[in-house]
Design an enzyme around this catalytic site. Structure first.
Site, PDB file in Angstrom:
ATOM      1  N   ARG A   1      32.388  42.908  25.522  1.00 25.37           N
ATOM      2  CA  ARG A   1      31.125  42.152  25.504  1.00 25.37           C
ATOM      3  C   ARG A   1      31.377  40.708  25.058  1.00 25.37           C
ATOM      4  O   ARG A   1      30.759  39.765  25.586  1.00 25.37           O
ATOM      5  CB  ARG A   1      30.103  42.855  24.595  1.00 25.37           C
ATOM      6  CG  ARG A   1      28.661  42.406  24.806  1.00 25.37           C
ATOM      7  CD  ARG A   1      28.249  41.275  23.890  1.00 25.37           C
ATOM      8  NE  ARG A   1      28.551  41.591  22.519  1.00 25.37           N
ATOM      9  CZ  ARG A   1      29.005  40.708  21.638  1.00 25.37           C
ATOM     10  NH1 ARG A   1      29.207  39.429  21.967  1.00 25.37           N
ATOM     11  NH2 ARG A   1      29.294  41.070  20.394  1.00 25.37           N
TER      12      ARG A   1
ATOM     13  N   CYS B   1      23.715  26.733  21.587  1.00 25.54           N
ATOM     14  CA  CYS B   1      24.567  27.688  22.328  1.00 25.54           C
ATOM     15  C   CYS B   1      24.710  28.975  21.521  1.00 25.54           C
ATOM     16  O   CYS B   1      24.665  30.084  22.074  1.00 25.54           O
ATOM     17  CB  CYS B   1      25.951  27.091  22.590  1.00 25.54           C
ATOM     18  SG  CYS B   1      25.922  25.572  23.554  1.00 25.54           S
TER      19      CYS B   1
ATOM     20  N   ARG C   1      23.966  34.734  20.178  1.00 24.07           N
ATOM     21  CA  ARG C   1      23.489  35.697  19.176  1.00 24.07           C
ATOM     22  C   ARG C   1      22.482  36.654  19.782  1.00 24.07           C
ATOM     23  O   ARG C   1      22.413  37.821  19.376  1.00 24.07           O
ATOM     24  CB  ARG C   1      22.841  34.944  18.009  1.00 24.07           C
ATOM     25  CG  ARG C   1      23.829  34.232  17.145  1.00 24.07           C
ATOM     26  CD  ARG C   1      23.161  33.222  16.233  1.00 24.07           C
ATOM     27  NE  ARG C   1      24.169  32.532  15.441  1.00 24.07           N
ATOM     28  CZ  ARG C   1      23.943  31.402  14.786  1.00 24.07           C
ATOM     29  NH1 ARG C   1      22.752  30.826  14.811  1.00 24.07           N
ATOM     30  NH2 ARG C   1      24.907  30.839  14.088  1.00 24.07           N
TER      31      ARG C   1
ATOM     32  N   ARG D   1      32.047  71.082  16.672  1.00 23.15           N
ATOM     33  CA  ARG D   1      32.968  71.330  15.554  1.00 23.15           C
ATOM     34  C   ARG D   1      32.365  72.375  14.608  1.00 23.15           C
ATOM     35  O   ARG D   1      31.247  72.199  14.102  1.00 23.15           O
ATOM     36  CB  ARG D   1      33.182  70.017  14.787  1.00 23.15           C
ATOM     37  CG  ARG D   1      33.947  70.149  13.490  1.00 23.15           C
ATOM     38  CD  ARG D   1      35.409  70.345  13.737  1.00 23.15           C
ATOM     39  NE  ARG D   1      36.169  70.360  12.483  1.00 23.15           N
ATOM     40  CZ  ARG D   1      37.454  70.662  12.427  1.00 23.15           C
ATOM     41  NH1 ARG D   1      38.118  70.967  13.528  1.00 23.15           N
ATOM     42  NH2 ARG D   1      38.088  70.641  11.268  1.00 23.15           N
TER      43      ARG D   1
ATOM     44  N   GLN E   1      22.117  71.009   7.228  1.00 21.31           N
ATOM     45  CA  GLN E   1      21.025  70.053   6.983  1.00 21.31           C
ATOM     46  C   GLN E   1      21.548  68.653   6.651  1.00 21.31           C
ATOM     47  O   GLN E   1      20.956  67.652   7.051  1.00 21.31           O
ATOM     48  CB  GLN E   1      20.139  70.563   5.851  1.00 21.31           C
ATOM     49  CG  GLN E   1      19.314  71.778   6.258  1.00 21.31           C
ATOM     50  CD  GLN E   1      18.422  72.263   5.139  1.00 21.31           C
ATOM     51  OE1 GLN E   1      18.465  71.751   4.027  1.00 21.31           O
ATOM     52  NE2 GLN E   1      17.599  73.253   5.446  1.00 21.31           N
TER      53      GLN E   1
ATOM     54  N   GLU F   1      29.471  34.080  15.017  1.00 23.09           N
ATOM     55  CA  GLU F   1      28.123  33.624  15.419  1.00 23.09           C
ATOM     56  C   GLU F   1      27.181  33.594  14.217  1.00 23.09           C
ATOM     57  O   GLU F   1      26.008  33.979  14.323  1.00 23.09           O
ATOM     58  CB  GLU F   1      27.521  34.546  16.489  1.00 23.09           C
ATOM     59  CG  GLU F   1      28.477  34.907  17.590  1.00 23.09           C
ATOM     60  CD  GLU F   1      28.474  33.902  18.711  1.00 23.09           C
ATOM     61  OE1 GLU F   1      27.582  33.042  18.723  1.00 23.09           O
ATOM     62  OE2 GLU F   1      29.375  33.992  19.549  1.00 23.09           O
ATOM     63  N   GLY F   2      27.694  33.167  13.083  1.00 24.71           N
ATOM     64  CA  GLY F   2      26.894  33.124  11.854  1.00 24.71           C
ATOM     65  C   GLY F   2      27.061  34.423  11.094  1.00 24.71           C
ATOM     66  O   GLY F   2      26.698  35.489  11.592  1.00 24.71           O
TER      67      GLY F   2
HETATM   68  C1  FAD Z   1      37.240  37.848  16.278  1.00 20.34           C
HETATM   69  C2  FAD Z   1      36.575  36.523  16.089  1.00 20.34           C
HETATM   70  C3  FAD Z   1      36.236  35.738  17.172  1.00 20.34           C
HETATM   71  C4  FAD Z   1      35.653  34.479  16.981  1.00 20.34           C
HETATM   72  N1  FAD Z   1      35.365  33.697  18.090  1.00 20.34           N
HETATM   73  C5  FAD Z   1      34.939  32.412  17.887  1.00 20.34           C
HETATM   74  C6  FAD Z   1      34.755  31.533  19.017  1.00 20.34           C
HETATM   75  O1  FAD Z   1      34.914  31.934  20.178  1.00 20.34           O
HETATM   76  N2  FAD Z   1      34.420  30.236  18.779  1.00 20.34           N
HETATM   77  C7  FAD Z   1      34.236  29.756  17.505  1.00 20.34           C
HETATM   78  O2  FAD Z   1      33.945  28.575  17.371  1.00 20.34           O
HETATM   79  N3  FAD Z   1      34.382  30.574  16.426  1.00 20.34           N
HETATM   80  C8  FAD Z   1      34.744  31.876  16.587  1.00 20.34           C
HETATM   81  N4  FAD Z   1      34.911  32.714  15.510  1.00 20.34           N
HETATM   82  C9  FAD Z   1      34.771  32.155  14.168  1.00 20.34           C
HETATM   83  C10 FAD Z   1      33.513  32.604  13.440  1.00 20.34           C
HETATM   84  O3  FAD Z   1      32.374  32.044  14.015  1.00 20.34           O
HETATM   85  C11 FAD Z   1      33.697  32.237  11.950  1.00 20.34           C
HETATM   86  O4  FAD Z   1      34.685  33.117  11.433  1.00 20.34           O
HETATM   87  C12 FAD Z   1      32.418  32.338  11.158  1.00 20.34           C
HETATM   88  O5  FAD Z   1      31.528  31.301  11.494  1.00 20.34           O
HETATM   89  C13 FAD Z   1      32.668  32.303   9.646  1.00 20.34           C
HETATM   90  O6  FAD Z   1      33.501  31.251   9.314  1.00 20.34           O
HETATM   91  P1  FAD Z   1      34.787  31.515   8.390  1.00 20.34           P
HETATM   92  O7  FAD Z   1      35.541  32.669   8.920  1.00 20.34           O
HETATM   93  O8  FAD Z   1      35.491  30.217   8.238  1.00 20.34           O
HETATM   94  O9  FAD Z   1      34.204  31.982   7.007  1.00 20.34           O
HETATM   95  P2  FAD Z   1      33.653  31.026   5.832  1.00 20.34           P
HETATM   96  O10 FAD Z   1      32.698  30.051   6.375  1.00 20.34           O
HETATM   97  O11 FAD Z   1      34.804  30.539   5.042  1.00 20.34           O
HETATM   98  O12 FAD Z   1      32.840  32.103   4.965  1.00 20.34           O
HETATM   99  C14 FAD Z   1      33.499  33.051   4.105  1.00 20.34           C
HETATM  100  C15 FAD Z   1      32.406  33.799   3.356  1.00 20.34           C
HETATM  101  O13 FAD Z   1      31.618  32.879   2.595  1.00 20.34           O
HETATM  102  C16 FAD Z   1      30.260  33.019   2.941  1.00 20.34           C
HETATM  103  N5  FAD Z   1      29.592  31.730   2.859  1.00 20.34           N
HETATM  104  C17 FAD Z   1      29.927  30.561   3.470  1.00 20.34           C
HETATM  105  N6  FAD Z   1      29.037  29.612   3.168  1.00 20.34           N
HETATM  106  C18 FAD Z   1      28.113  30.172   2.358  1.00 20.34           C
HETATM  107  C19 FAD Z   1      26.930  29.722   1.716  1.00 20.34           C
HETATM  108  N7  FAD Z   1      26.479  28.460   1.867  1.00 20.34           N
HETATM  109  N8  FAD Z   1      26.237  30.596   0.953  1.00 20.34           N
HETATM  110  C20 FAD Z   1      26.647  31.884   0.825  1.00 20.34           C
HETATM  111  N9  FAD Z   1      27.751  32.372   1.396  1.00 20.34           N
HETATM  112  C21 FAD Z   1      28.465  31.537   2.150  1.00 20.34           C
HETATM  113  C22 FAD Z   1      30.256  33.551   4.360  1.00 20.34           C
HETATM  114  O14 FAD Z   1      29.025  34.189   4.684  1.00 20.34           O
HETATM  115  C23 FAD Z   1      31.424  34.522   4.288  1.00 20.34           C
HETATM  116  O15 FAD Z   1      31.005  35.724   3.717  1.00 20.34           O
HETATM  117  C24 FAD Z   1      35.420  34.012  15.665  1.00 20.34           C
HETATM  118  C25 FAD Z   1      35.722  34.829  14.563  1.00 20.34           C
HETATM  119  C26 FAD Z   1      36.276  36.076  14.762  1.00 20.34           C
HETATM  120  C27 FAD Z   1      36.599  36.930  13.568  1.00 20.34           C
END
Ligand code: FAD
Length: 389
Positions: free
Chosen positions: A95, A243, A248, A273, A284, A368-369
């Site tokens: 997906r 986008c 999302r 099973r 239950q 995606e957030g």
């Molecule tokens: C398999 C995979 C595919 C992906 N594909 C894409 C793609 O195609 N294009 C793309 O651009 N990105 C992609 N991403 C990236 C993805 O969007 C990011 O990983 C995501 O936005 C989170 O960013 P980060 O990993 O840097 O985490 P961070 O931003 O470092 O966050 C780490 C933790 O801190 C928390 N946090 C951060 N800020 C705050 C705040 N203000 N208050 C409270 N908590 C907070 C977060 O919720 C999280 O729990 C992909 C990620 C994965 C794992």
């Protein structure tokens, strides 16, 4: 023994029109034929035949299916959602291939591109001949893309792009990337062919989630782009964020597909099973789990359908999508984990799809957030206070 499929409990089919049901049947069939027999092996080996799948999905009109013109199918938001659900019932990685292509890369060009850019790229992306990716996240900037470091500067008639993107779905197999970069005017989007000098990609390895999906890092080192590589119709974070709202929406539906597949598997397993002399489905405690999971699945479905109908009526807002993404991914993950317990030791085997779905949903929860970011979006909407920083 009579059994009712989880989504038949409240008769959701009656809420769909014939077109939506027909699309569901077609995508379900293609997933049964082209994905289900192979996906455990892809996941185990950490590979996905992206080009073959893109061509198959392109023939069915699934790439950019909710967009109009330029070879796109122009289907309704609900029909697109239903397709995402069926694809993710196969695997979240599959997906993701379709979501990134249609809702991120193609949508960015369709919504913010020039007529020439649309004509040049969209028809061949719709058929799956060209694969796109979407570069927003950087190694040091994920939830906070406003502080991105990737930069594009003007040099005469050209742009010069420097920086890097991380965790980019489809990057290692992509023909083009939509890349968001800081400029003197603010954040702008650029269409970057992946085979030009200065662009390098590296596959992200050692993933324990979304293994049937190609994820990469992209480095831009003095990449020279023509003046018309920039998407002319948007400046600022509004571009990538709109986008993401599109993508999302597909996740709101897709996560339900993974959850449904887990529940379906768990019910089948529990009915066959036997322990203590009878099927574990006859205990239950097992029934309590299954009932609760089925109820959550219906609630998520009704939410997705409501958001889809709002999208088709032009009333969908980003906050509404945050409600759907936060709830449906969180609940899908809870469903997958609980279903895994019902399968006992077999629950950790790749012979069954349940732990694969649960592991995949960990990525879906983050990309995606993250859940926390959607909580902040909703918290701000509810209170008027921004708690992002
Ligand atoms: C398999 C995979 C595919 C992906 N594909 C894409 C793609 O195609 N294009 C793309 O651009 N990105 C992609 N991403 C990236 C993805 O969007 C990011 O990983 C995501 O936005 C989170 O960013 P980060 O990993 O840097 O985490 P961070 O931003 O470092 O966050 C780490 C933790 O801190 C928390 N946090 C951060 N800020 C705050 C705040 N203000 N208050 C409270 N908590 C907070 C977060 O919720 C999280 O729990 C992909 C990620 C994965 C794992």
């Amino acid at each position: 023994m009579n059994r009712t499929s989880p989504l038949d409990l409240i008769g959701v089919d009656a809420l769909h029109n014939e077109e939506e049901l027909a699309i569901r049947a077609v995508v379900r069939q293609v997933v049964d034929e082209k994905v289900r027999p192979h996906v455990a092996d892809w996941f185990e080996r950490g590979v996905v035949p992206a080009r073959v799948l893109a061509a198959d999905f392109g023939k069915l009109g699934l790439l950019g299916m909710h967009l109009t013109g330029y070879g796109c199918a122009g289907s309704s938001a609900v029909a697109y959602g239903v397709a995402c659900m069926e694809l993710e019932a196969g695997d979240s990685g599959v997906r993701s291939l379709v979501s990134v292509q249609g809702s991120l890369a193609m949508y960015a060009i369709w919504r913010f591109g020039s007529e020439e850019q649309k004509e040049q790229w969209l028809p061949r992306m719709a058929t799956g001949e060209l694969i796109g990716c979407f570069g927003l996240t950087e190694p040091d900037h994920g939830s906070d893309p406003a502080n991105m470091r990737t930069r594009a500067r003007r040099d005469g008639a050209e742009w010069v792009l420097d920086g890097g993107k991380m965790w980019i779905t489809n990057a290692p197999v992509a023909d083009l990337a939509v890349v968001w970069a800081r400029t003197d005017d603010g954040i702008r989007g650029f269409i970057v062919p992946m085979d030009i000098p200065g662009v390098t990609t590296r596959e992200v390895t050692h993933k324990l989630s979304l293994r049937a999906s190609s994820t990469g890092e992209i480095v831009f080192d003095g990449v020279r782009l023509p003046a018309d590589a920039v998407l002319p119709e948007v400046t600022g974070l509004r571009g990538p964020l709109s986008c993401l709202t599109e993508a999302r929406f597909g996740i709101v539906w897709g996560a339900l597909g993974a959850a449904r597949d887990c529940l379906h598997t768990a019910i089948g397993y529990a009915c066959s099973r036997e322990q203590f002399g009878k099927p574990i489905a006859a205990f239950q405690l097992t029934q309590a789990k299954l009932a609760d999971l089925a109820v959550e699945l219906q609630k998520g479905y009704l939410l997705a359908l409501h958001l889809g109908r709002c999208a088709d009526a032009g009333r969908l807002t980003p906050e509404m999508v945050s409600v759907g993404k936060l709830n449906n991914v969180r609940e899908a993950l809870a469903i997958a984990r609980q279903c895994r317990t019902i399968l006992g030791a077999n629950g950790i085997s790749g012979e069954y799809p349940v732990l694969r779905h649960a592991n995949n949903l960990e990525s879906v929860l983050t990309y995606e957030g993250t859940s926390e970011i959607h909580q902040l979006v909703l918290g701000q909407k509810l209170t008027g206070f921004s708690a992002f920083s």
